[in-house]
Scaffold this motif. Sequence first.
Motif, PDB file in Angstrom:
ATOM      1  N   PHE A 271      40.785  -5.475 132.554  1.00 52.51           N
ATOM      2  CA  PHE A 271      41.960  -6.335 132.702  1.00 52.51           C
ATOM      3  C   PHE A 271      41.804  -7.696 132.057  1.00 52.51           C
ATOM      4  N   SER A 272      40.595  -8.052 131.651  1.00 51.47           N
ATOM      5  CA  SER A 272      40.356  -9.395 131.145  1.00 51.47           C
ATOM      6  C   SER A 272      40.455  -9.493 129.629  1.00 51.47           C
ATOM      7  N   VAL A 273      40.511  -8.348 128.947  1.00 57.91           N
ATOM      8  CA  VAL A 273      40.559  -8.382 127.479  1.00 57.91           C
ATOM      9  C   VAL A 273      41.642  -7.443 126.967  1.00 57.91           C
ATOM     10  N   GLY A 274      42.060  -7.686 125.723  1.00 62.11           N
ATOM     11  CA  GLY A 274      42.968  -6.771 125.020  1.00 62.11           C
ATOM     12  C   GLY A 274      44.332  -6.662 125.667  1.00 62.11           C
ATOM     13  N   TYR A 275      44.920  -5.525 125.488  1.00 58.69           N
ATOM     14  CA  TYR A 275      46.270  -5.261 125.974  1.00 58.69           C
ATOM     15  C   TYR A 275      46.246  -4.758 127.411  1.00 58.69           C
ATOM     16  N   ASP A 276      47.374  -4.967 128.104  1.00 60.55           N
ATOM     17  CA  ASP A 276      47.515  -4.511 129.490  1.00 60.55           C
ATOM     18  C   ASP A 276      48.383  -3.258 129.545  1.00 60.55           C
ATOM     19  N   GLY A 277      48.311  -2.583 130.688  1.00 63.15           N
ATOM     20  CA  GLY A 277      49.108  -1.377 130.880  1.00 63.15           C
ATOM     21  C   GLY A 277      50.603  -1.645 130.815  1.00 63.15           C
ATOM     22  N   LYS A 278      51.041  -2.838 131.265  1.00 60.70           N
ATOM     23  CA  LYS A 278      52.473  -3.152 131.254  1.00 60.70           C
ATOM     24  C   LYS A 278      53.011  -3.192 129.826  1.00 60.70           C
ATOM     25  N   GLN A 279      52.182  -3.607 128.873  1.00 58.04           N
ATOM     26  CA  GLN A 279      52.613  -3.612 127.476  1.00 58.04           C
ATOM     27  C   GLN A 279      52.754  -2.185 126.941  1.00 58.04           C
ATOM     28  N   VAL A 280      51.884  -1.301 127.429  1.00 55.67           N
ATOM     29  CA  VAL A 280      51.984   0.106 127.023  1.00 55.67           C
ATOM     30  C   VAL A 280      53.268   0.712 127.574  1.00 55.67           C
TER      31      VAL A 280
END
Length: 633
Positions: A271-280
Motif C-alpha cells: 500500500f505504500s508504493v505504486g498504484y492502489d487497487g482503487k485506481q485499478v
Amino acid sequence: MRGMEKVAVMARLLVALVLVVVAPSMGAFVVEENSLSVITPESLQGTYQSAIGNFGVPQYGGTLSGFVVLPKVNFKACDVFPADHFRAKPGARPNFALVDRGDCYFATKVWHAQEAGAAAVLVADNKQEELITMDSPEEDPAASQYLNNISIPSALITKDFADKLKKVLNGNELVTMKLDWRESLPHPDERVEYEFWTNSNDECGPKCDAQVEFVRNFKGVAQILERGGYTQFTPHYITWYCPQAFIESKQCKAQCINNGRYCAPDPEQDFSVGYDGKQVVTENLRQLCVFKVTNETSPRQPWKWWDFVTDFQIRCPMEEKKYGPACAEEVIKSLSIDVEAVRKCMGNPDADEENPILRNEQDAQVGQGTRGDVTLLPTLIVNQRQYRGKLDKTAVLKAICSGYQESTDPPVCLSDSVETNECLDNNGGCWKSGTLTACQDTFRGRICQCPLVSGVQLEGDGYTHCEANGSGRCKVLNGGCWEDTKGDIRYSACQDNQHSGCQCPEGFRGNGTAGADGCVDINECKEKTKCQCSECKCTNTWGSYNCECSGGLLYMQEHDTCINRISSQSKLGLTVSLIVLAGISVLGLGGYVVYKYRLRSYMDSEIRAIMAQYMPLDSQNDSVQTHSQDNDV
C-alpha cells in the motif's frame, strides 16, 4: 517487522474480501467435462466421466484417439521421465499417459509427460469423489517456466475407473481410448456468445502477462467475428466489496471506490508504493464504459473495445507510470470515441452510492444455469460454459468455433490453421456430381447434406444421391434426368411442369434418369410403327423419323398415309371456299332480316305516337265513355 505486519494485515483483508464474494457461491462452481470412451478391450467398452484440465490445449470441437500407457516407475509423474518414454513409434497411434494424483502440481505432471512424448495425460484421482477441475499453480515460481508451453490436453478421471484401467494394463491388455471434445461446448445456433473476464492491471505476474499477450493476439480475430455478426462479445471485470467492519480502514480506502462497494487488490501488494487497487477498479470501470458507449452509440462499434484495451496496454503501462485517466482519455480520443459519454457512464467513483455498471458486474459473477461462478482471472465463457485450457489465440478460437451449429461456421473457423477440411479426401464419402457436392466442411468434421443450388434445394441422403425437385429443378443438373444434344437439336427427360421424376420425350424410351442409357432413340422404321403405307419410304432420325411418298404423293402424318397432292389441294381449296361463302351468305341474310325487322318496328312506333296526338284511339274513347257513365250514376 513492520513490513511483515503489513503483509499479514493485507493477507487477512484479501481473505476477507474473497470470502465475501466466493463463500456464498462455491456450490455453483461447474466442472467442465469431455467425453472419454474406451474402444478396447470389450470388457471396458463404454463412456466415462473426465474433467478437463484448466491448462494445456483441449481439442474443442475435435477428437483424439490413442493407446493408454501406464509408467513402470514415477507413477505420480513428479519427476522427469526418460526421453521418449511415452512417444509413439512412427505410424502408430499416439500414447496417453496414465499417472496418479498427489505429491506435486497437476500442471507439473502434465509437463513431465508431455516432455516424454505423451499426446495426452489422464490423472487418476487418489480417492473416490466428485471430479474437480485441475488448475494451474498460482504460487509456484517454477511453473511460469513451463505453464504456457503445455500444449497437450489433460483430464482427471475417477478412482474406480482408473483402477479398472490399471488392472487391464497390468494384465498386458491393450487399451484403446478416444477423447471427444465435440460436445464439450454447446452449439445451439449460428452465433456464439462469449465473455472474457479480465483486468486492466498489468503488474500481477505471469497471469497478467498472459492476458495482455492474449488480447493483443486475439484482437484481429475477435473483430472479424464481431464485425461479421458471428459473435456477441461482452467484456467483464471482477470486483469485490469491502466488509462493513473494514470500510474505514486504510486498506479498504486504498483498494475500493464508492465507499467500499467496489474493490480490487493492490497491484504491487504494497500500500505504500505504486498504484492502489482503487485506481485499478476505476480503470476497469472506464474500460467497461468504453464498451458500453461504443456498443450503444450509432453506429454501433463494440469491437473498438479491443482497440482501446490493446492501445492502453501499449501506451499506458504501470511500469512506465502512465497508467491512469490522462493517458486513457488520450487513447479514447485517438479512437474517435466520445470522451464525455465515457465520463458520464463512469459516474462519480468518490460518491457514497451504487454504481450501476459495477453493480451489474458483481451480479454477473454469480453463475446461472450451466455456467459456474467466476472466481478466477482470466476466465473465458463460451455459450454459457467456462473454457478450460491455455489462454492462447488458436486454442480459444477453436473453442469459439466449436460453439457454432454445424454448417454455419464462419470462414475463419475453416482455415487450415484451425481445422482439417475432410471434404478434400475422397469428397468426405459424400455424393458428388460435377462441381456440385453434398460434402460440407464444418469445424467439428464434415456433414453430407444435399446442397441448395440456384434457389433449388436438392433432396436425398447426401451420401449416395441428391436430386432436385419442385419448380426450377431442371436448371440444376437437369433434375437428375437424361439429356443429350446432337448438332442444334437437344432433348431432355426433365419437364418443368412435373414436380419430380423423369420421362423420356417422344421418340425415345427408357427410365429417363441421367446417363447414356437413360433414354434411347426409337427406330420407328425398323419397329414398323410409323410410315408403313405401300407408297411410303421410311428413314429413321435421332428422336424422330422422315417419311417420303413416291409418285408425287403427299404424306399425311396424322393418318400415316399418302394422298394425291393436286386433288387434295383442289378439294381442300374448294371445301374451304364453299365453307367461307356459306358462312358469309348466312351472316348477310341474317343481318338483312334483323335490319328489316328493326326498321319496321321503329316506323310503327313513330306512326302510333303521331296519331295518338291528333286522333284518339278506340281504346281511349271507350275509356272516356266508361268513366262518364260511372260519374252519371
